[in-house]
Design a protein around this motif. Sequence first.
Motif, PDB file in Angstrom:
ATOM      1  N   ARG A  87       0.831  -1.196   0.000  1.00 23.89           N
ATOM      2  CA  ARG A  87       0.000   0.000   0.000  1.00 23.89           C
ATOM      3  C   ARG A  87       0.875   1.259   0.000  1.00 23.89           C
ATOM      4  O   ARG A  87       1.718   1.419   0.865  1.00 23.89           O
ATOM      5  CB  ARG A  87      -0.889   0.007   1.233  1.00 23.89           C
ATOM      6  CG  ARG A  87      -1.942   1.099   1.220  1.00 23.89           C
ATOM      7  CD  ARG A  87      -2.769   1.082   2.485  1.00 23.89           C
ATOM      8  NE  ARG A  87      -3.257  -0.232   2.839  1.00 23.89           N
ATOM      9  CZ  ARG A  87      -4.403  -0.742   2.402  1.00 23.89           C
ATOM     10  NH1 ARG A  87      -5.155  -0.054   1.584  1.00 23.89           N
ATOM     11  NH2 ARG A  87      -4.780  -1.942   2.780  1.00 23.89           N
ATOM     12  N   LEU A  93      -4.651   2.923  -3.483  1.00 26.99           N
ATOM     13  CA  LEU A  93      -4.294   2.002  -4.554  1.00 26.99           C
ATOM     14  C   LEU A  93      -3.235   1.023  -4.063  1.00 26.99           C
ATOM     15  O   LEU A  93      -2.349   1.385  -3.287  1.00 26.99           O
ATOM     16  CB  LEU A  93      -3.747   2.767  -5.760  1.00 26.99           C
ATOM     17  CG  LEU A  93      -4.695   3.745  -6.448  1.00 26.99           C
ATOM     18  CD1 LEU A  93      -3.973   4.466  -7.576  1.00 26.99           C
ATOM     19  CD2 LEU A  93      -5.927   3.040  -6.983  1.00 26.99           C
ATOM     20  N   TRP A  95      -0.975  -2.799  -5.467  1.00 23.56           N
ATOM     21  CA  TRP A  95      -0.575  -3.544  -6.649  1.00 23.56           C
ATOM     22  C   TRP A  95      -1.472  -4.763  -6.821  1.00 23.56           C
ATOM     23  O   TRP A  95      -1.768  -5.473  -5.866  1.00 23.56           O
ATOM     24  CB  TRP A  95       0.885  -3.995  -6.531  1.00 23.56           C
ATOM     25  CG  TRP A  95       1.844  -2.868  -6.708  1.00 23.56           C
ATOM     26  CD1 TRP A  95       2.499  -2.187  -5.738  1.00 23.56           C
ATOM     27  CD2 TRP A  95       2.232  -2.279  -7.936  1.00 23.56           C
ATOM     28  NE1 TRP A  95       3.273  -1.196  -6.276  1.00 23.56           N
ATOM     29  CE2 TRP A  95       3.134  -1.231  -7.638  1.00 23.56           C
ATOM     30  CE3 TRP A  95       1.904  -2.510  -9.270  1.00 23.56           C
ATOM     31  CZ2 TRP A  95       3.712  -0.430  -8.607  1.00 23.56           C
ATOM     32  CZ3 TRP A  95       2.493  -1.719 -10.242  1.00 23.56           C
ATOM     33  CH2 TRP A  95       3.375  -0.691  -9.904  1.00 23.56           C
ATOM     34  N   ARG A 113      -1.439  -0.700 -10.465  1.00 27.56           N
ATOM     35  CA  ARG A 113      -2.133  -0.210  -9.269  1.00 27.56           C
ATOM     36  C   ARG A 113      -3.640  -0.318  -9.477  1.00 27.56           C
ATOM     37  O   ARG A 113      -4.144   0.113 -10.509  1.00 27.56           O
ATOM     38  CB  ARG A 113      -1.768   1.244  -8.991  1.00 27.56           C
ATOM     39  CG  ARG A 113      -0.293   1.490  -8.731  1.00 27.56           C
ATOM     40  CD  ARG A 113       0.022   1.237  -7.283  1.00 27.56           C
ATOM     41  NE  ARG A 113       1.440   1.348  -7.013  1.00 27.56           N
ATOM     42  CZ  ARG A 113       2.011   2.374  -6.426  1.00 27.56           C
ATOM     43  NH1 ARG A 113       1.279   3.394  -6.045  1.00 27.56           N
ATOM     44  NH2 ARG A 113       3.293   2.364  -6.200  1.00 27.56           N
TER      45      ARG A 113
END
Length: 197
Positions: A87, A93, A95, A113
């Motif tokens: 994070r 967002l 991964w 993202r």
Amino acid sequence: MHEGVSKVTRRAGVRWWRWRRNPLRRTSDVVEAWILLVAWTLAVLGGLVAGLLTAGAVQQSADRVRAQTHAMSAVLAEEPAQGAAARPAGGSLVWGTVRWTDASGVAHTDRTRVPATAAPGTQVTVWTNERGNLTSPPASPADTAFQAVLGGLWAGSATMGLVIGGAKLARNRLDRHRFDQWAEEWARVDTWGRKTG
């Protein structure tokens, strides 16, 4: 009223004394006047041209990037990575692995993202370049305009600063030359005074 007008006229006369013939004007004064005129003209025109060219280059670059990137609809393939390492600080967002099919029908899988709350199977928008690889989204027209204006202002200011700085150096050299001339003249006057005294 007449006295006020004459003061303004005298001030204007003092301001433009390098351009009028007078017994106190030296060649170096005329050279300095031309240096100032040329420097200010070049600073204004050069700054304007540099600013416009830079703003145009920034705009063209952004337009080129925008033309080469394409929004694609992708599907989140697995649960996004959770935790402090995945994070970004203060963002929503994380991964995640996504799958999409390009315009020629070739399937792709990559990491990008995605919203932290997205579940597998969620549709997300990804941006690809002309080779079909993931890339960051292009700048919005408002961001591009801001960057173009900022770049133009910076380039124009830098150009004006360089030209005015060069003129300042030239004026300093003229001042040194004048001081040397005055020193020589005072030395002659001093020598003359001693001979007659």
